[in-house]
Scaffold this active site. Structure first.
Site, PDB file in Angstrom:
ATOM      1  N   PRO A 104       0.829  -1.207   0.000  1.00 10.02           N
ATOM      2  CA  PRO A 104       0.000   0.000   0.000  1.00 10.02           C
ATOM      3  C   PRO A 104       0.863   1.257   0.000  1.00 10.02           C
ATOM      4  CG  PRO A 104      -0.868  -1.585   1.550  1.00 10.02           C
ATOM      5  CD  PRO A 104       0.434  -2.151   1.047  1.00 10.02           C
ATOM      6  N   CYS A 105       0.450   2.235  -0.805  1.00  8.50           N
ATOM      7  CA  CYS A 105       1.336   3.375  -1.056  1.00  8.50           C
ATOM      8  C   CYS A 105       1.110   4.552  -0.113  1.00  8.50           C
ATOM      9  CB  CYS A 105       1.164   3.860  -2.492  1.00  8.50           C
ATOM     10  SG  CYS A 105      -0.493   4.487  -2.853  1.00  8.50           S
ATOM     11  N   GLN A 106       0.076   4.494   0.754  1.00  7.42           N
ATOM     12  CA  GLN A 106      -0.255   5.669   1.559  1.00  7.42           C
ATOM     13  C   GLN A 106       0.923   6.163   2.400  1.00  7.42           C
ATOM     14  OE1 GLN A 106      -2.015   2.920   1.261  1.00  7.42           O
ATOM     15  NE2 GLN A 106      -4.207   3.319   1.123  1.00  7.42           N
TER      16      GLN A 106
END
Length: 407
Positions: A104-106
């Site tokens: 996940p890139c958050q």
């Protein structure tokens, strides 16, 4: 007939990356891992209906990748049900050639670090790549594809750049990635036919020992093989969504108590339905779209948009809240924030006075119209915004197949 390469997909989401690999017809799906239920249901549905994979319910592992022992050996769990584990699927396939996916890139995104009071330094997602690393180390594929946001280039959660941690991590298990990530690995999806300006970092890793000079081959992939799949003319927003039936508002302030009802277009295409907007917002959307269509362009800079927000909404915002998609250009980057509101994704037609539908967002991400999203409208927006555009994934996978054919 070309050989098909076997792959597993980690952090699979709804399957944008996987769908592109399957579209290339050069790969065979062995297993995928994802922990969010709407994404899992969507991926299973896609594999069963589009790709006719009867064992999709077994191949898509609904599980938390951080629980590595169970992930590998199998589990029986109240939340995640049961599965025989990744070892079973990989052994049944007699090994794999490729691992794809991206944590996940958050926690790596610049926007995420700005919003978080501690700059995302305490976010567990910073280190999910370590579990990706563990899976690569266990199954030793020839290559891997690791996708993430450009913010990963500047992410330093614990004093060490994430890119160094990633490079050192893969180096330690016998894989080489390109020597200059910023120069080579930053890819714009619009160059490959996706109707959207979307920069992503695509890190290709090659297992040492299968070629004499991994760096030479990595440079060739980014500089020669992948660019062969670029398009000559970029696709615009109008190219992507201009043929969809319009959705016009029906103004009835008294009936809807400051909510606006939309007509539902007569179409067989799913998810082409607008969210509700307040009449105030709809008037803003129509005015902003008309400002651009007319050529006046009074509200095309951030200061003017911030002033408008303050005037209409009655509160200040450090960032401008509105953006009209430009009809004759690629879209701005589609993001998962769409599930909260679509104010930065306003339809270019001033008569429609609305933000984009899930299907329009999906088309701007290059999902086919037969790609069904399982869940709520919010789930659909979130899945679409977080996905790798399938068309970009297809081009990456075709270039990768060229590389693998040459090894």
């Amino acid at each position: 007939m070309s050989r098909k390469y076997k792959f597993i997909d980690l952090f699979a989401g709804c399957g944008g990356l996987e769908d592109g690999f399957l579209q290339s017809k050069r790969y065979r799906d062995i297993a995928a891992v994802e922990w969010l239920k709407p994404q899992v249901d969507t991926l299973i549905h896609r594999l069963e209906t589009k790709w006719k994979i009867k064992s999709a319910k077994q191949r898509v592992l609904h599980f938390d990748i951080q629980r590595e022992d169970e992930l590998f050996y199998g589990w029986k769990d109240e939340v995640y049900g049961q599965n025989k584990g990744l070892d079973y699927h990989v052994n049944k396939a007699k090994g794999i050639d490729v691992i794809i996916g991206g944590p996940p890139c958050q926690a790596y995104s610049v926007a995420g670090r700005v919003r978080d009071e501690n700059g995302m330094k305490d976010d567990y997602r910073n280190y999910l790549f370590e579990h990706y690393l563990s899976v690569v180390d266990r199954y030793k594929p020839k290559v891997f594809v690791f996708e993430n946001v450009p913010g990963i280039l500047s992410a330093i959660p614990d004093g060490t750049p994430i890119t160094k941690l990633i490079r050192d991590g893969f180096n330690g298990i016998g894989y080489e990635i390109v020597d200059n990530i910023k120069k080579y690995a930053k890819i714009d999806a619009s160059d490959y036919g996706v109707p959207q300006s979307r920069n992503r970092i695509i890190i290709l890793g090659i297992r040492r020992g299968i070629v004499d000079d991994p760096q030479e081959l990595l440079h060739k992939y980014y500089a020669e093989i992948l660019p062969k799949y670029k398009v000559k003319v970029k696709k615009t927003v109008a190219d992507a969504i201009g043929d969809l039936p319009p959705i016009y508002p029906t103004f009835d302030e008294e009936k809807h108590k400051n909510k606006e009802a939309y007509t539902i277009p007569n179409t067989h295409i799913t998810w082409h339905e607008s969210r509700y907007h307040s009449i105030r917002d709809m008037k803003i959307f129509g005015m902003l779209a008309e400002d651009i269509e007319s050529g006046r362009n009074e509200y095309t800079n951030s200061k003017a948009l911030s002033r408008l927000y303050e005037e209409k909404v009655g509160s200040k915002s450090p960032i401008h809240r509105y953006h009209v998609l430009r009809k004759d250009e690629p879209s701005t980057t589609i993001i998962a924030h769409l599930y909260k509101d679509g104010n930065r994704f306003i339809h270019y037609d001033p008569k429609q006075c609305r933000t984009i539908t899930p299907r329009e967002a999906a088309r701007l991400q290059s999902f086919d119209d037969d790609f069904e999203f399982i869940g709520s409208r919010g789930d659909a927006y979130q899945m679409i915004g977080n996905a790798v555009p399938p068309l970009l994934a297809k081009k990456i996978s075709l270039a990768l197949a060229d590389l693998l054919d040459n090894i």
